[in-house]
Design an enzyme around this catalytic site. Structure first.
Site, PDB file in Angstrom:
ATOM      1  N   CYS A 172      38.517  50.214  37.813  1.00  0.00           N
ATOM      2  CA  CYS A 172      39.852  50.809  37.714  1.00  0.00           C
ATOM      3  C   CYS A 172      39.911  52.330  37.817  1.00  0.00           C
ATOM      4  O   CYS A 172      40.606  52.860  38.674  1.00  0.00           O
ATOM      5  CB  CYS A 172      40.480  50.356  36.410  1.00  0.00           C
ATOM      6  SG  CYS A 172      40.471  48.569  36.278  1.00  0.00           S
ATOM      7  N   GLY A 215      29.063  60.827  27.487  1.00  0.00           N
ATOM      8  CA  GLY A 215      27.898  60.095  27.986  1.00  0.00           C
ATOM      9  C   GLY A 215      27.873  60.029  29.497  1.00  0.00           C
ATOM     10  O   GLY A 215      28.295  60.975  30.171  1.00  0.00           O
ATOM     11  N   PHE A 255      47.930  46.978  31.364  1.00  0.00           N
ATOM     12  CA  PHE A 255      47.110  47.999  30.702  1.00  0.00           C
ATOM     13  C   PHE A 255      45.912  47.408  29.967  1.00  0.00           C
ATOM     14  O   PHE A 255      45.263  48.097  29.185  1.00  0.00           O
ATOM     15  CB  PHE A 255      47.971  48.795  29.713  1.00  0.00           C
ATOM     16  CG  PHE A 255      49.139  49.479  30.371  1.00  0.00           C
ATOM     17  CD1 PHE A 255      48.949  50.643  31.114  1.00  0.00           C
ATOM     18  CD2 PHE A 255      50.421  48.960  30.286  1.00  0.00           C
ATOM     19  CE1 PHE A 255      50.008  51.277  31.753  1.00  0.00           C
ATOM     20  CE2 PHE A 255      51.493  49.579  30.921  1.00  0.00           C
ATOM     21  CZ  PHE A 255      51.290  50.738  31.650  1.00  0.00           C
ATOM     22  N   LEU A 256      45.616  46.120  30.198  1.00  0.00           N
ATOM     23  CA  LEU A 256      44.505  45.509  29.443  1.00  0.00           C
ATOM     24  C   LEU A 256      43.177  46.130  29.823  1.00  0.00           C
ATOM     25  O   LEU A 256      43.010  46.662  30.921  1.00  0.00           O
ATOM     26  CB  LEU A 256      44.464  43.992  29.676  1.00  0.00           C
ATOM     27  CG  LEU A 256      44.128  43.433  31.068  1.00  0.00           C
ATOM     28  CD1 LEU A 256      42.653  43.466  31.377  1.00  0.00           C
ATOM     29  CD2 LEU A 256      44.626  42.007  31.172  1.00  0.00           C
ATOM     30  N   LYS A 292      51.522  53.618  35.568  1.00  0.00           N
ATOM     31  CA  LYS A 292      50.188  52.989  35.565  1.00  0.00           C
ATOM     32  C   LYS A 292      49.113  53.970  36.035  1.00  0.00           C
ATOM     33  O   LYS A 292      48.083  54.159  35.385  1.00  0.00           O
ATOM     34  CB  LYS A 292      50.210  51.744  36.461  1.00  0.00           C
ATOM     35  CG  LYS A 292      48.875  51.085  36.643  1.00  0.00           C
ATOM     36  CD  LYS A 292      48.320  50.560  35.340  1.00  0.00           C
ATOM     37  CE  LYS A 292      46.836  50.297  35.453  1.00  0.00           C
ATOM     38  NZ  LYS A 292      46.223  49.890  34.206  1.00  0.00           N
TER      39      LYS A 292
HETATM   40  P1  NAD Z   1      39.949  40.325  40.418  1.00  0.00           P
HETATM   41  O1  NAD Z   1      39.214  40.760  41.614  1.00  0.00           O
HETATM   42  O2  NAD Z   1      39.237  39.947  39.174  1.00  0.00           O
HETATM   43  O3  NAD Z   1      40.871  39.065  40.808  1.00  0.00           O
HETATM   44  C1  NAD Z   1      41.675  39.000  41.936  1.00  0.00           C
HETATM   45  C2  NAD Z   1      41.861  37.516  42.311  1.00  0.00           C
HETATM   46  O4  NAD Z   1      42.841  37.437  43.346  1.00  0.00           O
HETATM   47  C3  NAD Z   1      40.596  36.861  42.867  1.00  0.00           C
HETATM   48  O5  NAD Z   1      40.325  35.682  42.144  1.00  0.00           O
HETATM   49  C4  NAD Z   1      40.951  36.559  44.336  1.00  0.00           C
HETATM   50  O6  NAD Z   1      40.352  35.369  44.823  1.00  0.00           O
HETATM   51  C5  NAD Z   1      42.461  36.412  44.258  1.00  0.00           C
HETATM   52  N1  NAD Z   1      43.185  36.620  45.516  1.00  0.00           N
HETATM   53  C6  NAD Z   1      42.960  37.537  46.500  1.00  0.00           C
HETATM   54  N2  NAD Z   1      43.868  37.426  47.474  1.00  0.00           N
HETATM   55  C7  NAD Z   1      44.712  36.418  47.124  1.00  0.00           C
HETATM   56  C8  NAD Z   1      45.872  35.834  47.707  1.00  0.00           C
HETATM   57  N3  NAD Z   1      46.366  36.278  48.863  1.00  0.00           N
HETATM   58  N4  NAD Z   1      46.465  34.804  47.075  1.00  0.00           N
HETATM   59  C9  NAD Z   1      45.977  34.327  45.898  1.00  0.00           C
HETATM   60  N5  NAD Z   1      44.895  34.844  45.289  1.00  0.00           N
HETATM   61  C10 NAD Z   1      44.271  35.889  45.885  1.00  0.00           C
HETATM   62  O7  NAD Z   1      41.022  41.470  40.133  1.00  0.00           O
HETATM   63  P2  NAD Z   1      41.511  42.038  38.705  1.00  0.00           P
HETATM   64  O8  NAD Z   1      40.423  42.811  38.071  1.00  0.00           O
HETATM   65  O9  NAD Z   1      42.159  40.936  37.954  1.00  0.00           O
HETATM   66  O10 NAD Z   1      42.619  43.092  39.184  1.00  0.00           O
HETATM   67  C11 NAD Z   1      43.826  42.692  39.776  1.00  0.00           C
HETATM   68  C12 NAD Z   1      44.748  43.898  39.839  1.00  0.00           C
HETATM   69  O11 NAD Z   1      45.098  44.314  38.518  1.00  0.00           O
HETATM   70  C13 NAD Z   1      44.165  45.131  40.521  1.00  0.00           C
HETATM   71  O12 NAD Z   1      45.198  45.800  41.212  1.00  0.00           O
HETATM   72  C14 NAD Z   1      43.691  45.976  39.367  1.00  0.00           C
HETATM   73  O13 NAD Z   1      43.668  47.347  39.652  1.00  0.00           O
HETATM   74  C15 NAD Z   1      44.735  45.677  38.329  1.00  0.00           C
HETATM   75  N6  NAD Z   1      44.269  45.840  36.938  1.00  0.00           N
HETATM   76  C16 NAD Z   1      43.017  45.411  36.591  1.00  0.00           C
HETATM   77  C17 NAD Z   1      42.593  45.535  35.263  1.00  0.00           C
HETATM   78  C18 NAD Z   1      41.205  45.114  34.843  1.00  0.00           C
HETATM   79  O14 NAD Z   1      40.805  45.486  33.749  1.00  0.00           O
HETATM   80  N7  NAD Z   1      40.457  44.389  35.664  1.00  0.00           N
HETATM   81  C19 NAD Z   1      43.463  46.057  34.302  1.00  0.00           C
HETATM   82  C20 NAD Z   1      44.749  46.462  34.698  1.00  0.00           C
HETATM   83  C21 NAD Z   1      45.138  46.348  36.018  1.00  0.00           C
HETATM   84  C1  UGA Z   2      40.754  50.709  31.910  1.00  0.00           C
HETATM   85  C2  UGA Z   2      41.893  51.111  30.951  1.00  0.00           C
HETATM   86  O1  UGA Z   2      41.346  51.395  29.661  1.00  0.00           O
HETATM   87  C3  UGA Z   2      42.917  49.983  30.840  1.00  0.00           C
HETATM   88  O2  UGA Z   2      44.004  50.416  30.007  1.00  0.00           O
HETATM   89  C4  UGA Z   2      43.453  49.680  32.240  1.00  0.00           C
HETATM   90  O3  UGA Z   2      44.357  48.591  32.195  1.00  0.00           O
HETATM   91  C5  UGA Z   2      42.296  49.306  33.148  1.00  0.00           C
HETATM   92  O4  UGA Z   2      41.336  50.394  33.174  1.00  0.00           O
HETATM   93  C6  UGA Z   2      42.767  49.076  34.558  1.00  0.00           C
HETATM   94  O5  UGA Z   2      43.720  49.667  35.011  1.00  0.00           O
HETATM   95  O6  UGA Z   2      42.178  48.240  35.235  1.00  0.00           O
HETATM   96  P1  UGA Z   2      38.583  49.164  31.725  1.00  0.00           P
HETATM   97  O7  UGA Z   2      38.210  49.799  33.020  1.00  0.00           O
HETATM   98  O8  UGA Z   2      38.520  47.688  31.596  1.00  0.00           O
HETATM   99  O9  UGA Z   2      40.098  49.578  31.358  1.00  0.00           O
HETATM  100  O10 UGA Z   2      37.648  49.755  30.589  1.00  0.00           O
HETATM  101  P2  UGA Z   2      37.669  51.007  29.586  1.00  0.00           P
HETATM  102  O11 UGA Z   2      37.479  50.519  28.211  1.00  0.00           O
HETATM  103  O12 UGA Z   2      38.818  51.889  29.843  1.00  0.00           O
HETATM  104  O13 UGA Z   2      36.337  51.762  30.027  1.00  0.00           O
HETATM  105  C7  UGA Z   2      36.201  52.343  31.313  1.00  0.00           C
HETATM  106  C8  UGA Z   2      34.912  53.112  31.412  1.00  0.00           C
HETATM  107  O14 UGA Z   2      34.981  54.326  30.675  1.00  0.00           O
HETATM  108  C9  UGA Z   2      33.666  52.378  30.904  1.00  0.00           C
HETATM  109  O15 UGA Z   2      32.612  52.582  31.813  1.00  0.00           O
HETATM  110  C10 UGA Z   2      33.368  53.042  29.578  1.00  0.00           C
HETATM  111  O16 UGA Z   2      32.014  53.002  29.246  1.00  0.00           O
HETATM  112  C11 UGA Z   2      33.834  54.466  29.859  1.00  0.00           C
HETATM  113  N1  UGA Z   2      34.230  55.216  28.652  1.00  0.00           N
HETATM  114  C12 UGA Z   2      35.278  54.786  27.893  1.00  0.00           C
HETATM  115  C13 UGA Z   2      33.562  56.379  28.311  1.00  0.00           C
HETATM  116  O17 UGA Z   2      32.623  56.805  29.006  1.00  0.00           O
HETATM  117  N2  UGA Z   2      33.952  57.080  27.210  1.00  0.00           N
HETATM  118  C14 UGA Z   2      35.000  56.678  26.442  1.00  0.00           C
HETATM  119  O18 UGA Z   2      35.303  57.374  25.454  1.00  0.00           O
HETATM  120  C15 UGA Z   2      35.668  55.495  26.787  1.00  0.00           C
END
Ligand code: NAD
Ligand code: UGA
Length: 449
Positions: free
Chosen positions: A280, A273, A154-155, A224
């Site tokens: 995500c 906005g 959830f980060l 999620k």
């Molecule tokens: P990212 O694209 O930043 O990183 C993914 C990494 O995986 C890359 O470095 C890529 O090279 C590597 N990779 C791809 N295939 C691979 C394999 N077969 N073996 C080893 N490494 C491999 O992705 P992210 O933003 O960290 O997101 C990862 C997952 O977590 C997604 O499903 C996303 O929805 C979820 N998630 C993301 C966030 C966020 O804020 N970014 C928050 C919560 C959940």
């Molecule tokens: C979001 C969720 O907040 C995380 O909990 C989740 O883990 C993550 O998706 C994920 O599943 O990857 P993130 O996308 O990093 O995180 O950023 P947020 O802070 O949620 O912002 C998302 C977008 O919404 C941004 O473009 C932000 O500007 C917009 N936003 C946010 C608004 O327009 N209004 C708001 O009140 C809050």
């Protein structure tokens, strides 16, 4: 505990450093050799506050070789990307490949394979079958010794370390008790908050034990998507109200505060906005709709949230057109490219979409971002934008400036200097972020989305 993390992106790397920080032995595996080299050199491949400091304070191993991490690991996290396909369904090829490589390298001792990537409901069972098949193929049909669990993340980007060390809750899901117990032991220091907070990131006042939700696989996976879709629709809801507020002459920010102070609603995620961007909300709401369709179920609320979000971006163009009457031949400056502050992530960034829409209508676009300009230039070489290294440069001879990303430094801008650079003093605030009164007093025409 020995931990392997597959994928060193925002989620994998953050999870790796935080688990290492609370005492586990972590190896990060990534298929991208350049990324592994960057990490080995001590550099962070993307902009995320405190990640570099955390990396310096722990001992992590980085490799692109699964055999160096998997055989000994007691817990194996999968944190690879699950981006959208054009039809909205998630692309699971990275997940599949990771699961296969895990199966091929699994050791003899019991291991828990944990889906941390955001994956559609049912993926746990799918991953289990891929790992099992790969193991049996490699080991001539010998029985394997592993379980699959879900541990959704959830980060938020921009506060990833904070959210991982001080989470609102931890969700674990598995259909085997043993797997849940292992994850409980792994997370114990975070759940009990028994670690000393890093000197650069204090534990929030009054922050106590972290609630643990122990669920079955399917429920953990659905939690999620349901959480992300709810946050997305909260934003779209306030943006829908915002459109009405504008027509009736009400102040949407006051409306949001008045609503949000009802504890059942809450003030967070009611910032009206331009709407959401990033890797995500767009992809996860699309995946939820697509999963539901497989079960012949429509999700009209989630679909409406998506439509409203797209409309907010178009609204920027409409408002500029309304004020300038003509976009052809005009120049618009964009302040902010990243999808939100404190990150250089450009995935589904509203700024890029808005730039495209403006260019299509014949406008010229200049753009600045405190950290993401070079990346934007590299990732979008075909986008005919003049990339600027300072806000003043982005304001040069423009007919309007649009505040797209609410970077704190944009609050400190010297608007007298900017005005002297602009051809026409029009500011469109996409985030209700700037001081409207001050700008109006300085002679700007101030508009807000
Ligand atoms: P990212 O694209 O930043 O990183 C993914 C990494 O995986 C890359 O470095 C890529 O090279 C590597 N990779 C791809 N295939 C691979 C394999 N077969 N073996 C080893 N490494 C491999 O992705 P992210 O933003 O960290 O997101 C990862 C997952 O977590 C997604 O499903 C996303 O929805 C979820 N998630 C993301 C966030 C966020 O804020 N970014 C928050 C919560 C959940
Ligand atoms: C979001 C969720 O907040 C995380 O909990 C989740 O883990 C993550 O998706 C994920 O599943 O990857 P993130 O996308 O990093 O995180 O950023 P947020 O802070 O949620 O912002 C998302 C977008 O919404 C941004 O473009 C932000 O500007 C917009 N936003 C946010 C608004 O327009 N209004 C708001 O009140 C809050």
């Amino acid at each position: 505990m020995k931990v392997a993390i597959i994928g060193s992106g925002y989620v994998g790397l953050t999870t790796g450093v935080c688990l290492s920080y609370v005492g586990h032995e972590v190896t990060c595996v990534d298929v991208d050799p350049r990324r592994v080299e960057t990490l080995k050199s001590g550099a962070v491949p993307f902009h995320e506050p405190y990640l570099a400091e955390m990396m310096r304070s722990v001992k992590l191993q980085y490799t692109s070789d699964y055999s160096q991490a998997i055989p000994e690991a007691e817990v194996i996290f999968i944190a690879v990307g699950t981006p959208s396909r054009p039809d909205g369904s998630p692309n699971l090829e990275y997940l599949e490949s990771a699961a296969r490589s895990i199966g091929e390298n699994l050791g003899k001792e019991y291991a828990v394979v944990v889906n941390k990537s955001t994956v559609p409901i049912g993926s746990g069972n799918w991953v289990e079958s891929i790992v099992r098949d790969a193991f049996r193929k490699k080991n001539n049909g010998q029985p394997e010794n592993f379980a699959v669990a879900s541990n959704p993340e959830f980060l938020r980007e921009g506060s990833a370390i904070h959210d991982s060390l001080f989470p609102d809750r931890v969700v674990i899901g598995a259909d085997q008790r043993h797997a849940l117990e292992r994850l409980y032991s792994l997370y114990r220091p975070l759940l009990d908050q028994s670690f000393t907070a890093p000197p650069f990131l204090q534990r929030p006042d009054g922050f106590g034990a972290v609630p643990l939700i122990s669920a079955d696989l399917a429920s953990a996976e659905l939690i999620k998507y349901a959480a992300n879709a709810f946050l997305a629709l909260k934003i779209s809801y306030i943006n829908e109200i915002g459109q009405l507020a504008q027509r009736v002459g009400a102040d949407v920010q006051l409306v949001a505060r008045g609503m949000g102070l009802d504890a059942r609603i809450g003030t967070r995620f009611l910032q009206a906005g331009i709407g959401w961007g990033g890797s995500c909300f767009g992809k996860d709401t699309a995946a939820l709709v697509s999963t539901a369709a497989e079960y012949h179920l429509e999700m009209p609320i989630v679909q409406a949230a998506r439509r409203i979000n797209s409309r907010q971006r178009e609204l920027v163009v409409e408002r500029l057109l309304g004020a300038m009457k003509l976009l052809k031949g005009k120049t618009v400056g964009l302040l902010g490219l990243a999808f939100k502050p404190n990150t250089d992530d450009l995935r589904d960034a509203p700024a890029l979409d808005i730039a495209r829409r403006l260019i299509e209508r014949g406008a010229r676009v200049r753009a600045h971002d405190p950290v993401a300009v070079e990346l934007a230039q590299r990732q979008h070489p075909d986008l005919a934008v003049t990339w600027c290294s300072t806000p003043e440069e982005a304001a040069e001879e423009v007919d309007a400036l649009v505040l797209v990303t609410d970077w704190p430094e944009y609050r400190e801008l010297d608007w007298t200097v900017l005005a002297s650079r602009m051809r026409n003093p029009l500011v469109l605030d996409g985030r209700h972020f700037l001081d409207a009164e001050k700008l109006t007093a300085l002679g700007f025409q101030y508009l807000a989305v």
